[in-house]
Design a protein around this motif. Sequence first.
Motif, PDB file in Angstrom:
ATOM      1  N   ARG A  26       0.838  -1.196   0.000  1.00  0.00           N
ATOM      2  CA  ARG A  26       0.000   0.000   0.000  1.00  0.00           C
ATOM      3  C   ARG A  26       0.875   1.249   0.000  1.00  0.00           C
ATOM      4  N   PRO A  27       0.629   2.191  -0.893  1.00  0.00           N
ATOM      5  CA  PRO A  27       1.424   3.423  -0.883  1.00  0.00           C
ATOM      6  C   PRO A  27       1.136   4.251   0.365  1.00  0.00           C
ATOM      7  N   LEU A  28       2.166   4.850   0.906  1.00  0.00           N
ATOM      8  CA  LEU A  28       2.062   5.718   2.073  1.00  0.00           C
ATOM      9  C   LEU A  28       2.552   7.114   1.690  1.00  0.00           C
ATOM     10  N   PRO A  29       2.216   8.125   2.473  1.00  0.00           N
ATOM     11  CA  PRO A  29       2.734   9.461   2.180  1.00  0.00           C
ATOM     12  C   PRO A  29       4.261   9.482   2.125  1.00  0.00           C
ATOM     13  N   LEU A  30       4.795  10.444   1.377  1.00  0.00           N
ATOM     14  CA  LEU A  30       6.240  10.651   1.243  1.00  0.00           C
ATOM     15  C   LEU A  30       6.916   9.482   0.548  1.00  0.00           C
ATOM     16  N   ASP A  31       6.205   8.897  -0.421  1.00  0.00           N
ATOM     17  CA  ASP A  31       6.774   7.873  -1.296  1.00  0.00           C
ATOM     18  C   ASP A  31       7.262   6.647  -0.532  1.00  0.00           C
ATOM     19  N   ARG A  32       6.485   6.222   0.445  1.00  0.00           N
ATOM     20  CA  ARG A  32       6.788   4.986   1.171  1.00  0.00           C
ATOM     21  C   ARG A  32       5.723   3.941   0.828  1.00  0.00           C
ATOM     22  N   TYR A  33       6.054   2.664   1.060  1.00  0.00           N
ATOM     23  CA  TYR A  33       5.116   1.576   0.777  1.00  0.00           C
ATOM     24  C   TYR A  33       5.115   0.595   1.933  1.00  0.00           C
ATOM     25  N   SER A  34       3.952   0.035   2.199  1.00  0.00           N
ATOM     26  CA  SER A  34       3.844  -0.988   3.241  1.00  0.00           C
ATOM     27  C   SER A  34       4.261  -2.344   2.681  1.00  0.00           C
ATOM     28  N   ALA A  35       4.430  -3.298   3.557  1.00  0.00           N
ATOM     29  CA  ALA A  35       4.756  -4.661   3.141  1.00  0.00           C
ATOM     30  C   ALA A  35       3.486  -5.374   2.677  1.00  0.00           C
ATOM     31  N   PRO A  36       3.612  -6.327   1.749  1.00  0.00           N
ATOM     32  CA  PRO A  36       2.430  -7.109   1.346  1.00  0.00           C
ATOM     33  C   PRO A  36       1.940  -7.981   2.489  1.00  0.00           C
ATOM     34  N   ILE A  37       0.675  -8.400   2.394  1.00  0.00           N
ATOM     35  CA  ILE A  37       0.030  -9.185   3.451  1.00  0.00           C
ATOM     36  C   ILE A  37      -0.548 -10.453   2.833  1.00  0.00           C
ATOM     37  N   PHE A  38      -0.319 -11.595   3.482  1.00  0.00           N
ATOM     38  CA  PHE A  38      -0.878 -12.873   3.051  1.00  0.00           C
ATOM     39  C   PHE A  38      -1.485 -13.548   4.283  1.00  0.00           C
ATOM     40  N   LEU A  39      -2.791 -13.752   4.261  1.00  0.00           N
ATOM     41  CA  LEU A  39      -3.505 -14.327   5.393  1.00  0.00           C
ATOM     42  C   LEU A  39      -4.258 -15.576   4.960  1.00  0.00           C
ATOM     43  N   PHE A  40      -4.254 -16.604   5.840  1.00  0.00           N
ATOM     44  CA  PHE A  40      -4.969 -17.852   5.578  1.00  0.00           C
ATOM     45  C   PHE A  40      -5.862 -18.167   6.782  1.00  0.00           C
ATOM     46  N   ASP A  41      -7.115 -18.464   6.496  1.00  0.00           N
ATOM     47  CA  ASP A  41      -8.067 -18.884   7.521  1.00  0.00           C
ATOM     48  C   ASP A  41      -8.640 -20.238   7.119  1.00  0.00           C
ATOM     49  N   VAL A  42      -8.768 -21.153   8.070  1.00  0.00           N
ATOM     50  CA  VAL A  42      -9.304 -22.477   7.772  1.00  0.00           C
ATOM     51  C   VAL A  42     -10.341 -22.840   8.821  1.00  0.00           C
ATOM     52  N   ALA A  43     -11.227 -23.748   8.432  1.00  0.00           N
ATOM     53  CA  ALA A  43     -12.266 -24.219   9.355  1.00  0.00           C
ATOM     54  C   ALA A  43     -12.668 -25.631   8.972  1.00  0.00           C
ATOM     55  N   ALA A  44     -13.124 -26.385   9.963  1.00  0.00           N
ATOM     56  CA  ALA A  44     -13.633 -27.734   9.743  1.00  0.00           C
ATOM     57  C   ALA A  44     -14.758 -27.986  10.739  1.00  0.00           C
ATOM     58  N   ARG A  45     -15.706 -28.811  10.315  1.00  0.00           N
ATOM     59  CA  ARG A  45     -16.804 -29.140  11.212  1.00  0.00           C
ATOM     60  C   ARG A  45     -17.307 -30.547  10.907  1.00  0.00           C
ATOM     61  N   ALA A  46     -17.965 -31.146  11.890  1.00  0.00           N
ATOM     62  CA  ALA A  46     -18.573 -32.462  11.730  1.00  0.00           C
ATOM     63  C   ALA A  46     -19.907 -32.449  12.462  1.00  0.00           C
ATOM     64  N   ARG A  47     -20.929 -33.043  11.805  1.00  0.00           N
ATOM     65  CA  ARG A  47     -22.267 -33.035  12.386  1.00  0.00           C
ATOM     66  C   ARG A  47     -22.844 -34.446  12.411  1.00  0.00           C
ATOM     67  N   TRP A  48     -23.354 -34.816  13.573  1.00  0.00           N
ATOM     68  CA  TRP A  48     -24.093 -36.069  13.724  1.00  0.00           C
ATOM     69  C   TRP A  48     -25.474 -35.722  14.253  1.00  0.00           C
ATOM     70  N   ARG A  49     -26.459 -36.008  13.427  1.00  0.00           N
ATOM     71  CA  ARG A  49     -27.842 -35.697  13.751  1.00  0.00           C
ATOM     72  C   ARG A  49     -27.988 -34.217  14.110  1.00  0.00           C
ATOM     73  N   ALA A  50     -28.332 -33.927  15.348  1.00  0.00           N
ATOM     74  CA  ALA A  50     -28.623 -32.539  15.707  1.00  0.00           C
ATOM     75  C   ALA A  50     -27.438 -31.796  16.295  1.00  0.00           C
TER      76      ALA A  50
END
Length: 830
Positions: A742-766
């Motif tokens: 991301r560009p910042l004031p005074l010709d600076r840039y932020s670092a890139p961002i890489f995010l991972f989210d995971v989920a799992a579920r199991a259902r038996w009847r109710a």
Amino acid sequence: MFIPTLVLWLLSASPEAPVIPPVLVEAPPPVMPADVPALTQAVRVVLRLTLDTGGEVSRVEVRESGGEAFDRAAMAAATHWRFEPARQGDAPLEVQVDVPVMFEPPALPEPAPVATAPEAPEAPEAPAPADAKAPGFSTTVRGRSVAPPPVAVGDFHITVGQLADVPRNSATDLLLLAPGVMLANHGGEGHAETVYLRGFDAGEGKDVELRLDGVPLNEVSHAHGHGYADTYFIIPELVKSLRVTEGPYDPSQGDFGVAGTVEYQLGLERRGITASASYGSFASRRLSLVWGPPESTDATFVGVLLRQGHGFGPNRAYANAGVMAQTELRLGPETRLRLFGASYGARYSTAGVVRETDVVDARMPCAPDAGSQFFCLYDPNQGGANQRHIASVEWVSRLERGGRFVQQAFAVSRQMRSRENFTGFLQDTPPIGEAQRGDNTEQSYQGTTVGLRGRYTPGLVWAGQPQPVELGYVARYDTVHTRARRLRDKGGAPYATVFDNQVRTTNLGAYLSLRGSPLSWLTLRGGVRVDTFLFAVEDLNRPDSDRQGSRIPEESVEAYGFFASPRATAEVRLSPRLTWLTSAGLGARSSDAAGLSDAEFAPYARVTSGETGLGWRWGDEAHGSTVEARGAVFATRVSQDLVFSETTGRNQPIGPSQRLGAFGSVRWQWEERLDVQASLAWARATQPLPGASSWRLWDGTVLPYIPQVLGRVDAAWRGTATVLRQDVGWSVALGHSAIGPRPLPLDRYSAPIFLFDVAARARWRAVELGLSVENLLDARWRESEFNYVSNFRGPDAPASLLATRHFSAGAPRTVRGTLTVYLDLQEDKP
């Protein structure tokens, strides 16, 4: 006796009500075209009809052409056909049906068409052979609801579906399903998210119009920023779909629709009671309860949500609670009434921003290890609280020939108070002999919004084709008290008022939109919107004296504004699956009443935008698989843009800006097993040089904070396994965000961002067990990043004039376990 009976009831279920396909009631036969030679063999035309919940034909498309003359004859006849609507239980559905129409040689008799309902909605009947005595009708139910055709490539009707399995903290995170969206939050869990969309830093709502089933959420002249909109109160389990219109291309889009418009559409498909309890990292607790009465449609529901936690670092605790309820009443076969209400309250603390140099040098007032320094803070007197209450009544009537009349009345009561410190000890001018008192700013807002919204579709037919013409209006009145004050570093008492305004705003708007198909392969959409604003401001923070002597420290200001915005789209069907759309439109952002002068013709921020791109859709009905892909390039110019200012803690005007960008997205759905969506977007936002040509959209100074590249993947896979001779449903889900520098004031840039989210579920009847992990790789990422001058070393320390990076820390790895119990009166697929 009670406990065994209760257990049996929880585990018992009955099959979900089947979908009953539409049944033909009246079908005048097509007229043989007079300007074609005598037929020697049958001609087949396949039409796709959109049937509304009343069984009326609201749209006709040619899926398989028999020639232009036969296509027009079949379409002209189809507009007069009537059906018994498709139903699920007692609830009518809006569906699509495929209808083959046969034109037989003159030697054959031509009796009136007849309808045969298929045994299963998913399996269409075979087309009638050429020597049949009567043309046949084959219907295929395409889905429970049919989205209206998009007004542009960037007009997305997003059904959440099983992508709800992807970990999300709030309903705001659902915006990530639209391409080119990034969210950031420097204010804590309960503060509105900053939205980046289409190359815009839309702030907390200044450049994106947000609505909840027609109820406006943007708040005028808010102390934190004009257009502030908080969607954190929306219960995610009750969000059925979103409509995200990127760009100002739909005449129904109103104030703040600069980068686009987002509308949350509520509904609860699962009938019965669903209770869910979660516990996770940092003592986060979440309890939700949603209920849909079995005998009602998905528009009737009740939901309660409670959230509480310590936060992932010091001074990040939060607690909030909300309830949402809606009921749909059928007042007759043609009329329904929806009553909706919501109430919400929240309290949260925030760590604010920290200087990068202080973290690197371990000068923060926390333990010296890198993790503690990264999540530390300067000023513990930061945070906020807010309340919101909504009531809405919507009346929908179906008229003859497919027309509709919709009338909505709404009322919103809102209260908010927040405290933030971006610069430490820099801006105060203390009395002689006293030290700096600090830059902590308290922003408060209290307001009430009442309004009406309506639209009318007369159901016109011209040249044998339905001509969707819509007239709409909005009337909105806001009365608000908005104020900002500086607080002492010690004790938090206010010592100076930045502004203090009583604002009353009236917005009256109307629009006309229409759609027509002059050629079988061409559809034109367009319209115009007109908005007027009347502002009345009571400035309560004027000086008590001037050059002429003492005066009352108050002053009244009134102003008026008017803006007309035409919008248009051309859709070219290159093939039955491939469409080319080109859109152009004008939009506007109203003025912040606090910056107006008396008797001023209120200036608007005008936006001019254009877009062109392709949309492609493929479906394999036999295997329940669909793929939809879109891509477009766009350009936008804004007459008066806003950029965040650390000295005021809100957005300030900077003059004109421009954007050039492109995006692509694809979604693949296979039955109810696999759902994958991916998107990639690029945008360059610049401030044009004085005197530069308006066509040179790539020139100029790059605007800060706006990421140029955004990527997102959401995927969910569901299935069933047999464990100890018991069916166990399971699902796994993944969410991945990639954010470029991301560009910042005074010709600076932020670092890139890489995010991972995971989920799992199991259902038996109710009973269902779930586990989710956000930020799986435990990345140390900066949710917001700035570059400016500050002084956090203390009231007596000399301020440095050298700008440096500041950031608010993003959440580390967060693990959460969930127990869900389905007290259903019907069987849900595990």
